[in-house]
Design a protein around this motif. Structure first.
Motif, mmCIF file in Angstrom:
data_model
loop_
_atom_site.group_PDB
_atom_site.id
_atom_site.type_symbol
_atom_site.label_atom_id
_atom_site.label_comp_id
_atom_site.label_asym_id
_atom_site.label_seq_id
_atom_site.Cartn_x
_atom_site.Cartn_y
_atom_site.Cartn_z
ATOM 1 N N MET A 139 0.832 -1.202 0.000
ATOM 2 C CA MET A 139 0.000 0.000 0.000
ATOM 3 C C MET A 139 0.865 1.250 0.000
ATOM 4 O O MET A 139 1.953 1.265 0.569
ATOM 5 N N TYR A 140 0.353 2.281 -0.638
ATOM 6 C CA TYR A 140 0.994 3.589 -0.563
ATOM 7 C C TYR A 140 0.623 4.253 0.763
ATOM 8 O O TYR A 140 -0.397 3.931 1.371
ATOM 9 N N SER A 145 -4.068 5.090 5.857
ATOM 10 C CA SER A 145 -5.017 5.710 6.800
ATOM 11 C C SER A 145 -6.435 5.218 6.566
ATOM 12 O O SER A 145 -7.171 4.923 7.512
ATOM 13 N N GLU A 146 -6.808 5.110 5.295
ATOM 14 C CA GLU A 146 -8.151 4.617 4.967
ATOM 15 C C GLU A 146 -8.281 3.137 5.337
ATOM 16 O O GLU A 146 -9.335 2.690 5.817
ATOM 17 N N TRP A 147 -7.201 2.369 5.160
ATOM 18 C CA TRP A 147 -7.206 0.955 5.558
ATOM 19 C C TRP A 147 -7.422 0.834 7.065
ATOM 20 O O TRP A 147 -8.205 -0.005 7.518
ATOM 21 N N ILE A 148 -6.744 1.674 7.835
ATOM 22 C CA ILE A 148 -6.916 1.678 9.295
ATOM 23 C C ILE A 148 -8.379 1.961 9.651
ATOM 24 O O ILE A 148 -8.967 1.293 10.499
ATOM 25 N N ARG A 149 -8.954 2.959 8.987
ATOM 26 C CA ARG A 149 -10.346 3.325 9.264
ATOM 27 C C ARG A 149 -11.286 2.153 8.976
ATOM 28 O O ARG A 149 -12.184 1.842 9.767
ATOM 29 N N ARG A 150 -11.056 1.454 7.835
ATOM 30 C CA ARG A 150 -11.925 0.328 7.462
ATOM 31 C C ARG A 150 -11.791 -0.834 8.442
ATOM 32 O O ARG A 150 -12.782 -1.449 8.826
ATOM 33 N N VAL A 151 -10.552 -1.144 8.823
ATOM 34 C CA VAL A 151 -10.329 -2.249 9.760
ATOM 35 C C VAL A 151 -11.024 -1.973 11.086
ATOM 36 O O VAL A 151 -11.720 -2.831 11.645
ATOM 37 N N LEU A 152 -10.856 -0.752 11.593
ATOM 38 C CA LEU A 152 -11.472 -0.403 12.872
ATOM 39 C C LEU A 152 -12.991 -0.361 12.766
ATOM 40 O O LEU A 152 -13.699 -0.769 13.694
#
Length: 333
Positions: A139-140, A145-152
Motif C-alpha cells: 500500500m501507498y 489511513s483509509e485501511w486503518i479506518r476500514r479495519v477499525l
C-alpha cells in the motif's frame, strides 16, 4: 480486501483449490490467507495426520512435491503449507511438473513473500489454470489511513484522522505492525470508542505533540519555534524518530504541495482526491501554499534530496541532528 473476502467465501462453501500461490510485496495479506486455510480447511481432529507446515529454507521442491503426492488419512484433503517459499526462488519453476499433474486431494499453499512469479513463464500459467494466484501489493502511504479506518470500522471502532496519520507516520506502511497496535487498542478501549491522538499517545507511546505529523503542520504554517522544538525532541529520541523517515514524509508533503500549486481547480473535494489525502487535511495544504510558492517548493524538494543523501553518509561529516537542523533552516527561510 475484496479478493481476500472472495477466497474466504469460496473456502466456506468448500470450493477449495488444489494450490494457492500467495505472492507479492505485502506479507500481511499472504499471512492472513495462509492462516485462514491452516485453521479452516481441516477440522481439529483431521489436522494431526493431514496438515504439514514446511519452510522454504529447510526443504527442496522435490521434497514438497513428494509430500504433496501423498493421500489424506481419513479426511477429504491434506493441507501442505510452505512458508517463506521465496527462499526457493531459484528452483521454484521445478514445481511445474507437479502443477501439471496435480494431486486433487492435496491443498498446497505457497507463501512467496516479497517476490512474484513471471507471468510469461509456464508455471504461472499452469497454476492459473488449476489453482489460485494472489498478488499482495504494498500500500501507498496515502492508502494506509483509509485501511486503518476500514479495519477499525469492521471492529466497531472509529478513529480521528490525525490519530490514523500518527500511526502511519510512526509505523510506516507495515500492515502487520499497524494491525498489532490496533489489536492492542481494541483490547484496551471499549467498543464504539472514537480513537483520538491522546489514545495513541497513552497506549502506543507516540507523542501527540512531537511527531512527524506535527512537524509537517508546523513547517506548513511556518511556525519556526514549534518546528525547532519538535526537531530537538527528535534529536533527543532518534530511535523513535529516524531522520530518513522524517525526510521521506517531508518530501511527500512538499511533492503533494507542488501538485496542489498546479491544480486548475482547488475545491476541497478535488484537492483531497488529487493529493490522495483525507479532506480533513486540505486546509493544511491551503495554508502551506500561501507560505511556500511553487518556486520555493521546487527548491525545498532539492534540499530534501540533498539531505537524504547526507543522511545515508554520502559526502557529509555532519551528525543526523545537524543535517535535520540545517534542512529545517533551509526550508523555513
Amino acid at each position: 480486501m475484496n479478493a481476500i473476502n472472495s477466497i474466504v467465501a469460496q473456502i466456506k462453501k468448500k470450493e477449495i483449490k488444489p494450490i494457492y500461490f500467495l505472492m507479492g510485496d505485502e506479507p500481511y495479506y499472504i499471512d492472513k490467507i495462509s492462516d485462514y486455510i491452516e485453521q479452516n480447511v481441516l477440522d481439529e481432529a483431521e489436522r494431526g495426520f493431514n496438515q504439514v507446515v514446511m519452510y522454504g529454507r529447510d526443504v527442496t521442491i522435490d521434497e514438497i512435491v513428494s509430500s504433496a503426492k501423498r493421500f489424506p488419512m481419513m479426511a477429504e484433503y491434506q493441507v501442505l503449507i510452505v512458508k517463506e517459499a521465496q527462499d526457493l526462488s531459484r528452483s521454484i519453476e521445478k514445481l511445474l511438473s507437479y502443477v501439471e499433474n496435480i494431486q486433487p486431494t492435496t491443498v498446497l499453499v505457497i507463501n512467496y513473500k516479497y517476490k512474484k512469479l513471471d507471468k510469461r513463464k509456464k508455471l504461472y500459467k499452469a497454476i492459473e489454470k488449476v489453482g489460485l494466484i494472489y498478488e499482495s501489493k504494498k500500500m501507498y502511504d496515502n492508502e494506509v489511513s483509509e485501511w486503518i479506518r476500514r479495519v477499525l470500522s469492521g471492529m466497531q471502532y472509529k478513529i480521528e484522522p490525525k490519530a490514523a496519520l500518527m500511526l502511519v507516520d510512526f509505523l510506516g506502511t507495515d500492515l502487520s505492525k499497524i494491525s498489532n497496535e490496533l489489536n492492542k487498542l481494541t483490547t484496551i478501549l471499549p467498543v464504539e470508542t472514537i480513537i483520538s491522538p491522546i489514545h495513541i499517545e497513552e497506549n502506543i507511546g507516540i507523542s501527540k505533540d512531537f511527531n512527524n505529523f506535527e512537524l509537517r503542520k508546523a513547517v506548513g504554517e511556518k511556525q519556526i519555534v514549534k518546528a525547532n522544538r519538535i526537531i530537538n525532541y527528535f534529536i533527543e529520541n532518534p530511535k523513535n524518530n529516524p531522520l530518513v523517515m522524517t525526510i521521506a514524509l517531508l518530501n511527500s508533503f512538499f511533492t503533494q504541495l507542488l501538485i496542489y500549486h498546479g491544480l486548475p481547480t482547488k475545491d476541497k473535494a478535488t484537492v483531497a482526491r488529487r493529493l490522495g489525502i483525507n479532506i480533513y487535511f486540505v486546509g493544511d495544504y491551503v495554508t502551506a501554499a500561501r507560505n511556500y510558492p511553487m518556486r520555493k517548493v521546487s527548491q525545498i524538494i532539492a534540499f530534501l534530496r540533498e539531505a537524504d543523501v547526507k543522511s545515508k553518509g554520502v559526502g557529509a561529516n555532519q551528525t543526523q541532528g545537524d543535517i535535520l537542523k540545517e534542512l529545517l533552516f533551509k526550508i523555513m527561510h
